[in-house]
Write a protein that holds these residues in place. Structure first.
Motif, mmCIF file in Angstrom:
data_model
loop_
_atom_site.group_PDB
_atom_site.id
_atom_site.type_symbol
_atom_site.label_atom_id
_atom_site.label_comp_id
_atom_site.label_asym_id
_atom_site.label_seq_id
_atom_site.Cartn_x
_atom_site.Cartn_y
_atom_site.Cartn_z
ATOM 1 N N THR A 81 -4.747 4.082 9.490
ATOM 2 C CA THR A 81 -3.339 3.708 9.426
ATOM 3 C C THR A 81 -3.199 2.313 8.852
ATOM 4 O OG1 THR A 81 -1.276 3.624 10.722
ATOM 5 C CG2 THR A 81 -3.269 2.779 11.777
ATOM 6 N N ALA A 82 -1.944 1.856 8.668
ATOM 7 C CA ALA A 82 -1.699 0.575 8.007
ATOM 8 C C ALA A 82 -0.317 0.064 8.372
ATOM 9 C CB ALA A 82 -1.820 0.739 6.488
ATOM 10 N N PRO A 83 -0.057 -1.237 8.119
ATOM 11 C CA PRO A 83 1.267 -1.790 8.404
ATOM 12 C C PRO A 83 2.379 -1.208 7.545
ATOM 13 C CG PRO A 83 -0.343 -3.541 8.123
ATOM 14 C CD PRO A 83 -0.984 -2.275 7.661
ATOM 15 N N GLY A 84 2.040 -0.734 6.336
ATOM 16 C CA GLY A 84 3.071 -0.217 5.446
ATOM 17 C C GLY A 84 2.457 0.526 4.277
ATOM 18 N N PRO A 85 3.304 1.001 3.350
ATOM 19 C CA PRO A 85 2.804 1.759 2.199
ATOM 20 C C PRO A 85 2.031 0.877 1.234
ATOM 21 C CG PRO A 85 5.154 1.309 1.972
ATOM 22 C CD PRO A 85 4.771 0.859 3.343
ATOM 23 N N GLY A 86 1.209 1.522 0.401
ATOM 24 C CA GLY A 86 0.461 0.787 -0.607
ATOM 25 C C GLY A 86 -0.734 0.035 -0.087
ATOM 26 N N SER A 87 -1.163 0.355 1.130
ATOM 27 C CA SER A 87 -2.275 -0.379 1.726
ATOM 28 C C SER A 87 -3.639 0.176 1.322
ATOM 29 C CB SER A 87 -2.153 -0.369 3.258
ATOM 30 O OG SER A 87 -0.991 -1.040 3.670
ATOM 31 N N GLY A 88 -3.686 1.419 0.875
ATOM 32 C CA GLY A 88 -4.952 2.020 0.453
ATOM 33 C C GLY A 88 -5.581 2.937 1.483
ATOM 34 N N LYS A 89 -4.772 3.562 2.313
ATOM 35 C CA LYS A 89 -5.308 4.442 3.376
ATOM 36 C C LYS A 89 -6.092 5.609 2.793
ATOM 37 C CE LYS A 89 -1.258 5.315 5.214
ATOM 38 N NZ LYS A 89 -0.354 4.488 4.370
ATOM 39 N N MET A 90 -5.515 6.263 1.780
ATOM 40 C CA MET A 90 -6.183 7.432 1.197
ATOM 41 C C MET A 90 -7.520 7.046 0.576
ATOM 42 S SD MET A 90 -4.892 10.044 -1.793
ATOM 43 C CE MET A 90 -3.615 10.795 -0.792
ATOM 44 N N ILE A 139 -9.392 4.259 15.807
ATOM 45 C CA ILE A 139 -8.406 3.811 14.832
ATOM 46 C C ILE A 139 -9.027 2.823 13.859
ATOM 47 C CG2 ILE A 139 -6.097 2.846 14.525
ATOM 48 C CD1 ILE A 139 -6.086 5.272 16.345
ATOM 49 N N ILE A 140 -8.765 3.019 12.579
ATOM 50 C CA ILE A 140 -9.110 2.053 11.544
ATOM 51 C C ILE A 140 -7.805 1.572 10.922
ATOM 52 C CG2 ILE A 140 -10.269 1.668 9.348
ATOM 53 C CD1 ILE A 140 -12.191 2.086 11.673
ATOM 54 N N ILE A 141 -7.597 0.250 10.894
ATOM 55 C CA ILE A 141 -6.368 -0.321 10.336
ATOM 56 C C ILE A 141 -6.680 -0.898 8.958
ATOM 57 C CG2 ILE A 141 -4.458 -1.913 10.705
ATOM 58 C CD1 ILE A 141 -5.173 -1.933 13.685
ATOM 59 N N VAL A 142 -5.850 -0.553 7.991
ATOM 60 C CA VAL A 142 -6.079 -0.925 6.593
ATOM 61 C C VAL A 142 -5.004 -1.894 6.127
ATOM 62 C CG1 VAL A 142 -6.248 -0.028 4.240
ATOM 63 C CG2 VAL A 142 -7.107 1.336 6.156
ATOM 64 N N ILE A 143 -5.407 -2.925 5.395
ATOM 65 C CA ILE A 143 -4.438 -3.852 4.809
ATOM 66 C C ILE A 143 -4.888 -4.242 3.405
ATOM 67 C CG2 ILE A 143 -5.549 -5.836 5.938
ATOM 68 C CD1 ILE A 143 -2.753 -7.163 5.994
ATOM 69 N N ASN A 144 -3.959 -4.233 2.480
ATOM 70 C CA ASN A 144 -4.232 -4.600 1.090
ATOM 71 C C ASN A 144 -4.378 -6.118 0.994
ATOM 72 O OD1 ASN A 144 -4.001 -5.180 -1.714
ATOM 73 N ND2 ASN A 144 -2.842 -3.310 -2.054
ATOM 74 N N SER A 145 -5.467 -6.585 0.425
ATOM 75 C CA SER A 145 -5.718 -8.028 0.320
ATOM 76 C C SER A 145 -4.617 -8.738 -0.462
ATOM 77 C CB SER A 145 -7.071 -8.279 -0.342
ATOM 78 O OG SER A 145 -8.115 -7.744 0.445
ATOM 79 N N ALA A 146 -4.031 -8.040 -1.439
ATOM 80 C CA ALA A 146 -2.943 -8.641 -2.214
ATOM 81 C C ALA A 146 -1.717 -8.882 -1.340
ATOM 82 C CB ALA A 146 -2.577 -7.749 -3.396
ATOM 83 N N ASP A 147 -1.497 -8.013 -0.352
ATOM 84 C CA ASP A 147 -0.362 -8.194 0.560
ATOM 85 C C ASP A 147 -0.578 -9.406 1.466
ATOM 86 O OD1 ASP A 147 0.869 -5.995 -0.507
ATOM 87 O OD2 ASP A 147 0.190 -4.603 1.053
ATOM 88 N N ILE A 148 -1.840 -9.684 1.808
ATOM 89 C CA ILE A 148 -2.146 -10.894 2.584
ATOM 90 C C ILE A 148 -1.851 -12.123 1.742
ATOM 91 C CG2 ILE A 148 -3.931 -12.186 3.806
ATOM 92 C CD1 ILE A 148 -5.417 -9.518 4.194
ATOM 93 N N GLU A 149 -2.274 -12.070 0.485
ATOM 94 C CA GLU A 149 -2.135 -13.218 -0.409
ATOM 95 C C GLU A 149 -0.670 -13.591 -0.636
ATOM 96 O OE1 GLU A 149 -4.056 -16.205 -2.727
ATOM 97 O OE2 GLU A 149 -4.793 -14.766 -1.247
ATOM 98 N N LYS A 150 0.197 -12.580 -0.739
ATOM 99 C CA LYS A 150 1.613 -12.879 -1.024
ATOM 100 C C LYS A 150 2.492 -12.847 0.223
ATOM 101 C CE LYS A 150 2.598 -8.095 -2.469
ATOM 102 N NZ LYS A 150 2.941 -7.244 -3.621
#
Length: 494
Positions: free
Chosen positions: A174-183, A68-79
């Motif tokens: 996979t990711a916590p939610g949409p817009g994380s950049g999985k594709m 499993i690779i987990i993806v998170i958008n850095s902007a989502d961390i920031e906000k």
């Protein structure tokens, strides 16, 4: 409750199909996994019989092949973006997901920080993950993504991203939610693998819309209702129709981006393996429906529930008019209305009769029970006690909790915990009191034994519930909806 889905067939069919797709690409597949892996309650509601954790159960069948690779958008961390259903931030959910995957015996290969641009919160989070022993990779913003294919598929595009070291044939992204950049993570990996002389493929797992059900099938309409705030629209896949002369269903975002994806595949690998967005998918859920009529009715109920959720979100100030209006159109097209949810009318009628908030729940046999607000109990608490008595075969006039039990709890809340005089017991407090009473009272004990029978029942409140009461109903598996109004005309509501 009636079932309309063969869960065992699904687990077997889905795992076999993913193995076939791995073989198609020579033994290495990056699988973009959308939706919820552990707790997909939407899917289990519209496809009765499908278990909420079926996807993770299926992956366990492949655990020796998967990582499993987990993806998170850095902007989502920031906000500090919050996952609405759990109430936790995305960065905390990454840790929750990692623990959950590990608990299921699956290997977590690392975390990818996408669109990393030196954000202070993202840098601090990266340090935290590394201190926890997690491998962390950075992927950077690419100007003109996704349309500037020449730049994206180059050393200045995907080439800048960290290469994720993987060791298994199936890499689930996979990711916590949409817009994380999985594709983008999957495509970046294809670029790096190709440069290393490794043949690898990409596929996508999305449960909805169901590609081999009709466009206006209630199950697919329920998906549109569930994503009304995202403006997702189900569409006939024109690429699939042109390539194969067959009708299939996809959604607007995948269809719109497919020509760009095709160009990326061709630039990375010389030729695209897919003729349509539908080709990219591996979801077999549509082949495992055992009773279409049951699933259709379940999906119609889900649409109505989503409508009430949209109305309440608007009343809370968390959404505008758009989602509710869109769902109204979906309901009109499906030929349904709020009147098709029997517990709604029962709850509202009870409020009219008593002049105070009320709630109603529909039993599996069709019987509808109600609860009203009293001097000691809120409508939800009264309803829960009435339902448990019904399920346990206890006479309606029997008191499960006497004032002698309730009064000391209320006294403690008001005198020591700061509650006001108008406070009533929440559902969690009622259940604690009932469990204690069950030690000496056989009726209370019998009622507690029926808690599991609440799963899947439909309920409605004539007012917006507190977060505590709504949360307890959800934990009990009750499908609860509310009228979009508060009990009191205050500005602040707990």
């Amino acid at each position: 409750m009636k079932t309309g889905f063969d869960n065992d067939k699904y687990l077997k069919t889905q795992a076999e199909h993913i193995r076939e797709r791995i073989s198609q690409f020579g033994g290495k597949l990056y699988l973009e996994f959308g939706g919820k892996l552990f707790d997909d309650y939407h899917a289990s509601r519209v496809l009765p019989g499908l278990l909420p954790d079926s996807k993770i159960t299926m992956l366990r069948e492949l655990k020796n092949q998967a990582e499993i690779i987990i993806v998170i958008n850095s902007a989502d961390i920031e906000k500090n973006k919050v996952r609405g259903d759990l109430g936790i931030t995305y960065d905390m959910d990454v840790l929750r997901l990692a623990d959950a995957f590990t608990g299921f015996g699956l290997m977590v290969g690392g975390v990818v920080l996408t669109r990393y641009d030196g954000q202070p919160s993202a840098a601090a989070y990266e340090k935290k993950l590394k201190s926890l022993g997690m491998k962390v990779y950075r992927h950077y913003p690419i100007e003109g993504y996704p349309s500037n294919v020449p730049l994206i598929v180059s050393d200045e595009g995907f080439g800048r991203n960290d290469f994720i070291e993987t060791s298994r044939p199936l890499v689930v992204v996979t990711a916590p939610g949409p817009g994380s950049g999985k594709m983008a993570v999957c495509l970046s990996q294809l670029y790096h693998e190709n440069r290393r002389g490794v043949r690898a493929g990409y596929a996508k797992f999305e449960t909805f819309p169901v590609w081999n059900l009709p466009l206006k099938h209630p199950v697919n309409l329920a998906y549109e209702a569930a994503t009304a705030d995202l403006d997702d629209i189900n569409m006939i896949d024109p690429f699939h129709l042109e390539a194969y002369g067959k009708t299939s269903v996809n959604y607007n975002r995948d269809i719109e981006v497919f020509p760009v994806l095709n160009a990326m595949f061709e630039k990375i690998q010389g030729v695209s393996p897919y003729q349509s967005p539908t080709d990219m998918g591996v979801n077999m859920v549509g082949l495992c429906i055992s009773d279409d009529q049951v699933c259709c009715e379940a999906a119609r109920q889900e649409i109505i529930r989503r409508y009430y959720q949209a109305l309440c979100d608007k009343r809370r100030g968390n959404a505008g008019d758009g989602p509710a209006r869109k769902i109204e159109l979906i309901m009109e097209g499906a030929g349904i209305s709020a009147a098709d949810r029997p517990c709604v009318q029962a709850a509202n009628l009870k409020e009219e009769e008593t002049g105070s908030p009320a709630a109603a729940m529909q039993m599996a046999d069709g019987t509808i029970l109600t609860g009203r607000t009293s001097s000691l109990l809120g409508a939800s608490s009264a309803l829960l006690l009435n339902v448990l008595k019904y399920l346990a075969g206890i006479e309606p006039d029997v008191q499960l909790l006497s004032p002698a039990v309730i009064d000391p709890i209320m006294d403690m809340k008001i005198k020591h915990l700061g509650s006001d005089e108008s406070s009533l017991l929440h559902l969690n407090e009622i259940l604690i009191a009932l469990s204690i009473a069950g030690v000496t009272d056989k009726n209370a004990a019998a009622a507690m034994e029926k808690l599991d029978d609440l799963k899947g029942l439909e309920a409605h409140s004539s007012v917006i519930l507190s977060q505590i009461d709504e949360g307890v109903f959800k934990e009990l598996g009750v499908n609860i909806t509310c009228e979009p109004k508060y009990e009191r005309q205050n500005l602040y509501h707990r």
